[in-house]
Motif scaffolding. Structure first.
Motif, mmCIF file in Angstrom:
data_model
loop_
_atom_site.group_PDB
_atom_site.id
_atom_site.type_symbol
_atom_site.label_atom_id
_atom_site.label_comp_id
_atom_site.label_asym_id
_atom_site.label_seq_id
_atom_site.Cartn_x
_atom_site.Cartn_y
_atom_site.Cartn_z
ATOM 1 N N LEU A 18 -10.342 3.608 18.178
ATOM 2 C CA LEU A 18 -10.511 2.412 17.363
ATOM 3 C C LEU A 18 -11.025 1.241 18.188
ATOM 4 O O LEU A 18 -11.851 0.444 17.714
ATOM 5 C CB LEU A 18 -9.183 2.057 16.694
ATOM 6 N N THR A 19 -10.566 1.136 19.439
ATOM 7 C CA THR A 19 -11.055 0.076 20.318
ATOM 8 C C THR A 19 -12.546 0.219 20.556
ATOM 9 O O THR A 19 -13.302 -0.758 20.505
ATOM 10 C CB THR A 19 -10.293 0.088 21.649
ATOM 11 N N LYS A 20 -12.997 1.452 20.816
ATOM 12 C CA LYS A 20 -14.412 1.679 21.104
ATOM 13 C C LYS A 20 -15.291 1.411 19.881
ATOM 14 O O LYS A 20 -16.475 1.096 20.009
ATOM 15 C CB LYS A 20 -14.628 3.106 21.612
ATOM 16 N N LEU A 21 -14.698 1.539 18.694
ATOM 17 C CA LEU A 21 -15.447 1.298 17.470
ATOM 18 C C LEU A 21 -15.309 -0.141 16.975
ATOM 19 O O LEU A 21 -15.682 -0.443 15.844
ATOM 20 C CB LEU A 21 -14.969 2.271 16.382
ATOM 21 N N SER A 22 -14.741 -1.000 17.836
ATOM 22 C CA SER A 22 -14.579 -2.427 17.533
ATOM 23 C C SER A 22 -13.599 -2.685 16.400
ATOM 24 O O SER A 22 -13.669 -3.717 15.740
ATOM 25 C CB SER A 22 -15.936 -3.070 17.207
ATOM 26 N N ALA A 51 -1.455 -0.634 24.488
ATOM 27 C CA ALA A 51 -1.259 -1.851 23.702
ATOM 28 C C ALA A 51 -1.974 -3.046 24.341
ATOM 29 O O ALA A 51 -2.570 -3.877 23.645
ATOM 30 C CB ALA A 51 0.234 -2.137 23.560
ATOM 31 N N ALA A 52 -1.937 -3.118 25.670
ATOM 32 C CA ALA A 52 -2.623 -4.212 26.365
ATOM 33 C C ALA A 52 -4.133 -4.117 26.168
ATOM 34 O O ALA A 52 -4.808 -5.138 25.969
ATOM 35 C CB ALA A 52 -2.275 -4.178 27.852
ATOM 36 N N HIS A 53 -4.679 -2.909 26.225
ATOM 37 C CA HIS A 53 -6.106 -2.714 25.948
ATOM 38 C C HIS A 53 -6.453 -3.229 24.551
ATOM 39 O O HIS A 53 -7.486 -3.883 24.352
ATOM 40 C CB HIS A 53 -6.462 -1.222 26.036
ATOM 41 N N SER A 54 -5.599 -2.910 23.593
ATOM 42 C CA SER A 54 -5.861 -3.320 22.218
ATOM 43 C C SER A 54 -5.827 -4.836 22.079
ATOM 44 O O SER A 54 -6.642 -5.418 21.357
ATOM 45 C CB SER A 54 -4.837 -2.675 21.286
ATOM 46 N N LEU A 55 -4.894 -5.481 22.763
ATOM 47 C CA LEU A 55 -4.852 -6.941 22.737
ATOM 48 C C LEU A 55 -6.113 -7.544 23.348
ATOM 49 O O LEU A 55 -6.668 -8.513 22.826
ATOM 50 C CB LEU A 55 -3.612 -7.432 23.490
ATOM 51 N N LEU A 95 -6.866 -2.618 14.010
ATOM 52 C CA LEU A 95 -6.308 -1.289 13.755
ATOM 53 C C LEU A 95 -5.846 -0.639 15.062
ATOM 54 O O LEU A 95 -4.837 0.076 15.082
ATOM 55 C CB LEU A 95 -7.342 -0.401 13.064
ATOM 56 N N ALA A 96 -6.580 -0.882 16.138
ATOM 57 C CA ALA A 96 -6.182 -0.339 17.440
ATOM 58 C C ALA A 96 -4.821 -0.895 17.847
ATOM 59 O O ALA A 96 -3.969 -0.158 18.365
ATOM 60 C CB ALA A 96 -7.235 -0.672 18.496
ATOM 61 N N TRP A 97 -4.614 -2.188 17.613
ATOM 62 C CA TRP A 97 -3.318 -2.785 17.947
ATOM 63 C C TRP A 97 -2.204 -2.172 17.095
ATOM 64 O O TRP A 97 -1.107 -1.899 17.592
ATOM 65 C CB TRP A 97 -3.372 -4.294 17.749
ATOM 66 N N THR A 98 -2.477 -1.933 15.821
ATOM 67 C CA THR A 98 -1.477 -1.302 14.961
ATOM 68 C C THR A 98 -1.120 0.081 15.491
ATOM 69 O O THR A 98 0.069 0.442 15.584
ATOM 70 C CB THR A 98 -2.013 -1.182 13.523
ATOM 71 N N ALA A 99 -2.137 0.867 15.846
ATOM 72 C CA ALA A 99 -1.890 2.213 16.373
ATOM 73 C C ALA A 99 -1.111 2.150 17.680
ATOM 74 O O ALA A 99 -0.158 2.912 17.893
ATOM 75 C CB ALA A 99 -3.215 2.944 16.574
ATOM 76 N N ALA A 100 -1.500 1.244 18.567
ATOM 77 C CA ALA A 100 -0.841 1.151 19.871
ATOM 78 C C ALA A 100 0.604 0.691 19.733
ATOM 79 O O ALA A 100 1.499 1.193 20.421
ATOM 80 C CB ALA A 100 -1.612 0.203 20.783
#
Length: 271
Positions: free
Chosen positions: A38-42, A74-78, A46-51
């Motif tokens: 999700l992070t790679k797809l911008s 989670a830090a990556h998502s933030l 949603l990435a933060w929710t998953a993390a």
């Protein structure tokens, strides 16, 4: 992926004891994988929710390495949603959580610890904090030297090469394209996973483009497309770079063809 997450969650409800903790571990890692894509797809939110859901499962696993790994996710998502100070704070706290266990670390622990400092360094650079970025990259470098070789423990791809890849990215984020090229262009990334190889190529291409070496930037992207076509075509950074090339006077034919494969169109007139 939805089916995998569903099965993992079902397992956490069906098992207890050691099997239950392993089910929580698998649930944490499934969410980590979802957050990565999700992070790679911008899709930062949603990435933060998953993390964050993965982190809850990691805490239930009672495994400090799993907890550290999901805090990294989670830090990556933030960082992906621009919360750089919060990302650095979360990753730094997680690294401190692992520090007491560094006396006799496993390769997995050392890789997660070093990767947390890579997240800190990148978040600091994006927040224009050069001193903190240098401090964290030095700590990651020390962990990589202690690990002794490139590896992919817990899917971190951590090791000396990945540290150099991050040095390239950090130089770009701090506005030093020439330094990024000096580090990135000659770097041999064949010892790390394809995802890392392609991401490094994208970062190097960004640096080359900023130095107005458009043909070299495009050649770097096209070489990366051979080994990781989906990542080049769908990653936000490579799409932004190609979109920028298309806005220049008389963009190269190869750039136009690549943009067609990406489904990317220029924001203004092509010529």
């Amino acid at each position: 992926m939805p089916h995998l997450i569903h099965d993992c969650l079902t397992a956490t409800e069906a098992y207890d004891g050691d099997e239950g903790r392993r089910a929580h571990t698998m649930t944490a890692y499934a969410h980590q994988l979802a957050a990565l894509f999700l992070t790679k797809l911008s899709e930062g939110d949603l990435a933060w929710t998953a993390a964050s859901r993965g982190l809850a499962a990691a805490n239930a696993s009672q495994d400090h390495v799993v907890i550290g790994s999901l805090r990294r996710s989670a830090a990556h998502s933030l960082a992906a949603i621009g919360e750089y100070a919060q990302a650095r704070g979360l990753a730094a706290t997680a690294a401190q959580f692992l520090e007491p266990r560094l006396g006799k670390p496993t390769p997995q622990l050392l890789s997660v610890y070093g990767s947390l400092h890579l997240v800190c360094a990148l978040a600091a650079a994006r927040n224009d904090d050069r001193a903190s970025a240098d401090t964290h990259i030095a700590e990651a470098d020390a962990a990589a030297q202690r690990l002794g070789a490139d590896g992919n423990h817990l899917w971190t791809a951590f090791g000396p090469t990945n540290v150099s890849i991050h040095k390239t990215t950090i130089a770009i984020e701090l506005g030093d394209a020439q330094r990024a090229i000096a580090i990135g262009a000659p770097l041999d990334t064949s010892t790390v996973p394809v995802e890392r190889q392609v991401r490094h190529a994208i970062e190097t291409a960004r640096a080359l483009a900023r130095w107005n070496r458009i043909d070299d930037a495009l050649a770097t992207l096209l070489d990366a497309e051979v080994i990781g076509p989906d990542q080049v075509r769908y990653h936000r950074l490579s799409r932004d770079l190609v979109r920028d090339i298309l806005t220049r006077p008389r963009p190269p034919r190869l750039a136009v063809e690549l943009s067609d494969r990406m489904g990317v169109r220029p924001e203004g007139p092509r010529w």
